[in-house]
Design an enzyme around this catalytic site. Structure first.
Site, mmCIF file in Angstrom:
data_model
loop_
_atom_site.group_PDB
_atom_site.id
_atom_site.type_symbol
_atom_site.label_atom_id
_atom_site.label_comp_id
_atom_site.label_asym_id
_atom_site.label_seq_id
_atom_site.Cartn_x
_atom_site.Cartn_y
_atom_site.Cartn_z
ATOM 1 N N GLY A 11 0.828 -1.208 0.000
ATOM 2 C CA GLY A 11 0.000 0.000 0.000
ATOM 3 C C GLY A 11 0.858 1.251 0.000
ATOM 4 O O GLY A 11 1.869 1.314 0.686
ATOM 5 N N ARG A 72 0.898 -5.475 -5.465
ATOM 6 C CA ARG A 72 1.089 -6.687 -4.681
ATOM 7 C C ARG A 72 1.403 -7.815 -5.657
ATOM 8 O O ARG A 72 0.862 -7.850 -6.757
ATOM 9 C CB ARG A 72 -0.151 -6.992 -3.844
ATOM 10 C CG ARG A 72 -0.542 -5.813 -2.943
ATOM 11 C CD ARG A 72 -1.546 -6.195 -1.881
ATOM 12 N NE ARG A 72 -2.030 -5.025 -1.171
ATOM 13 C CZ ARG A 72 -1.415 -4.438 -0.145
ATOM 14 N NH1 ARG A 72 -0.259 -4.932 0.265
ATOM 15 N NH2 ARG A 72 -1.923 -3.380 0.444
ATOM 16 N N ASP A 103 5.027 -4.628 6.043
ATOM 17 C CA ASP A 103 5.378 -5.990 6.450
ATOM 18 C C ASP A 103 5.643 -6.918 5.262
ATOM 19 O O ASP A 103 6.662 -7.615 5.219
ATOM 20 C CB ASP A 103 4.245 -6.558 7.318
ATOM 21 C CG ASP A 103 4.528 -7.969 7.795
ATOM 22 O OD1 ASP A 103 5.261 -8.119 8.785
ATOM 23 O OD2 ASP A 103 4.014 -8.923 7.185
ATOM 24 N N THR A 125 4.376 2.894 5.529
ATOM 25 C CA THR A 125 3.000 2.429 5.688
ATOM 26 C C THR A 125 2.274 3.366 6.632
ATOM 27 O O THR A 125 2.847 3.818 7.631
ATOM 28 C CB THR A 125 2.937 0.996 6.241
ATOM 29 O OG1 THR A 125 1.581 0.695 6.620
ATOM 30 C CG2 THR A 125 3.819 0.795 7.445
ATOM 31 N N ASP A 127 -0.046 2.501 8.539
ATOM 32 C CA ASP A 127 -0.559 1.729 9.667
ATOM 33 C C ASP A 127 0.289 1.838 10.928
ATOM 34 O O ASP A 127 -0.179 1.511 12.020
ATOM 35 C CB ASP A 127 -0.684 0.247 9.287
ATOM 36 C CG ASP A 127 -1.604 0.030 8.103
ATOM 37 O OD1 ASP A 127 -2.532 0.837 7.922
ATOM 38 O OD2 ASP A 127 -1.388 -0.941 7.355
ATOM 39 N N ASP A 129 2.640 -0.046 11.900
ATOM 40 C CA ASP A 129 2.632 -1.379 12.513
ATOM 41 C C ASP A 129 3.937 -2.150 12.311
ATOM 42 O O ASP A 129 3.955 -3.376 12.401
ATOM 43 C CB ASP A 129 1.458 -2.205 11.967
ATOM 44 C CG ASP A 129 1.538 -2.412 10.454
ATOM 45 O OD1 ASP A 129 2.374 -1.760 9.796
ATOM 46 O OD2 ASP A 129 0.751 -3.223 9.930
ATOM 47 N N ARG A 171 -5.260 -1.803 9.216
ATOM 48 C CA ARG A 171 -5.148 -3.271 9.168
ATOM 49 C C ARG A 171 -5.408 -3.834 10.565
ATOM 50 O O ARG A 171 -6.453 -3.588 11.146
ATOM 51 C CB ARG A 171 -3.782 -3.697 8.638
ATOM 52 C CG ARG A 171 -3.604 -3.518 7.150
ATOM 53 C CD ARG A 171 -2.647 -4.514 6.563
ATOM 54 N NE ARG A 171 -1.435 -4.680 7.334
ATOM 55 C CZ ARG A 171 -0.563 -5.663 7.154
ATOM 56 N NH1 ARG A 171 -0.770 -6.559 6.210
ATOM 57 N NH2 ARG A 171 0.522 -5.761 7.888
#
Length: 319
Positions: A11, A72, A103, A125, A127, A129, A171
């Site tokens: 993303g 992707r 990730d 990202t 996120d 994360d 996510r």
């Protein structure tokens, strides 16, 4: 090392272009040729690779998205796909690769490093994360996009005396929900890292209503539930009139904040330095405003941990 490559994968996030710019210009500063891989790992397999110059990254530091595009790629999860990618890198004489992404992108970089091709990982990202860094590139910009939306929605919630449920991205991580909810004064924040109690939420809303509070803002992380599903559950518990706003991909777009531009510049430059120092399989990050790097395998083996002190504070301040 005389020739390195750079790609963005997964993303997109605001600040990726700033990171690409830093990688390109840092490499050229050290008299290293730099090649862009267009379309992520899919572009690597297909050989969509072009040499980049200083002008290739002019006037992109302020732009969202990624000029290298992203995709992707299921094929790259296989040994065969990875070998195709390595063959393309060798064909172009590329000796090291900077991978900007989350990730999944890191897993690709790890696979290449394990097969003898050195990679550096840069956390891009929204996120937030990725372990090994307190902030990922794009998180701050996405956060401010969400806060701006919350402020606007609160105006409508106040005017119509309604409970608004705002679904945000992230996510399986609750950082966007937690930080935006705290900054936006949300009454309730739902994150994947903590189970919620509907009776407790309903009780808090009822108490607020009884003391004259006419509206509420509830932030729901996508890793918990969809906004529509939670709204239905809440209406059954309270009979309150609710409205749902799903912010969606608008959170990924927009011009990166100053914080994200500086962060991307620092991390992108360090990723190049690591390759030039002969250190592959490293992931860069920021901790206490210092640029750090970790073994990419260690990063992938750790679960993302959210700041539960912030979550506790959000509950204390939303009474």
């Amino acid at each position: 090392m005389k020739r390195i490559g750079v790609l963005t994968s997964g993303g997109d996030s605001p600040g990726m272009n700033a990171a690409v710019r830093a990688v390109v210009r840092k490499a050229i500063y050290h008299n290293v040729e730099i090649y862009g891989i267009f379309g992520g790992y899919a572009g690597l397999i297909s050989g969509n690779i072009k040499k980049l110059e200083l002008g290739s990254v002019g006037d992109i530091i302020h732009r969202g998205g990624t000029i290298l595009y992203s995709a992707r790629c299921e094929e790259f999860r296989t040994k065969e796909g990875q070998q195709k990618g390595i063959e393309q890198l060798k064909k172009h004489g590329i000796e090291g690769l900077v991978v900007i992404g989350g990730d999944g992108s890191y897993r690709g970089a790890k696979a290449l490093t394990e097969q003898g091709f050195p990679c550096s990982g840069v956390p891009g990202t929204i996120d937030n994360d990725i372990e090994g860094t307190q902030f990922t590139i794009g998180f701050d910009t996405a956060l401010n996009t969400v806060i701006d939306a919350i402020d606007k929605i609160r105006d409508t919630a106040t005017s119509h005396e309604r409970t608004f449920i705002i679904e945000v991205m992230g996510r399986n991580a609750g950082d966007i929900a937690l930080w935006s909810g705290l900054a936006g004064g949300a009454e309730t924040i739902l994150i994947p890292e903590e189970n919620y109690n509907m009776d407790e939420i309903a009780s808090r809303l009822m108490k607020g209503h009884e003391r004259g509070k006419k509206h509420s803002i509830i932030i729901v992380a996508e890793g918990v539930s969809s906004g529509m599903e939670f709204a239905k559950e809440l209406e059954e518990a309270t009979n309150f009139d609710t409205r749902v706003s799903v912010l969606g991909h608008m959170q990924r777009g927009g011009s990166p904040t100053a914080f994200d531009r500086v962060l991307a510049s620092r991390l992108g430059a360090r990723a190049v330095e690591l390759l030039l120092e002969g250190k592959g399989g490293r992931a860069v990050g920021i901790v206490n405003n210092q640029v750090v790097d970790h073994d990419i395998i260690d990063i992938l083996d750790k679960e993302h941990v959210i700041d539960m002190d912030l979550y506790k504070l959000s509950k204390e301040l939303s009474i």
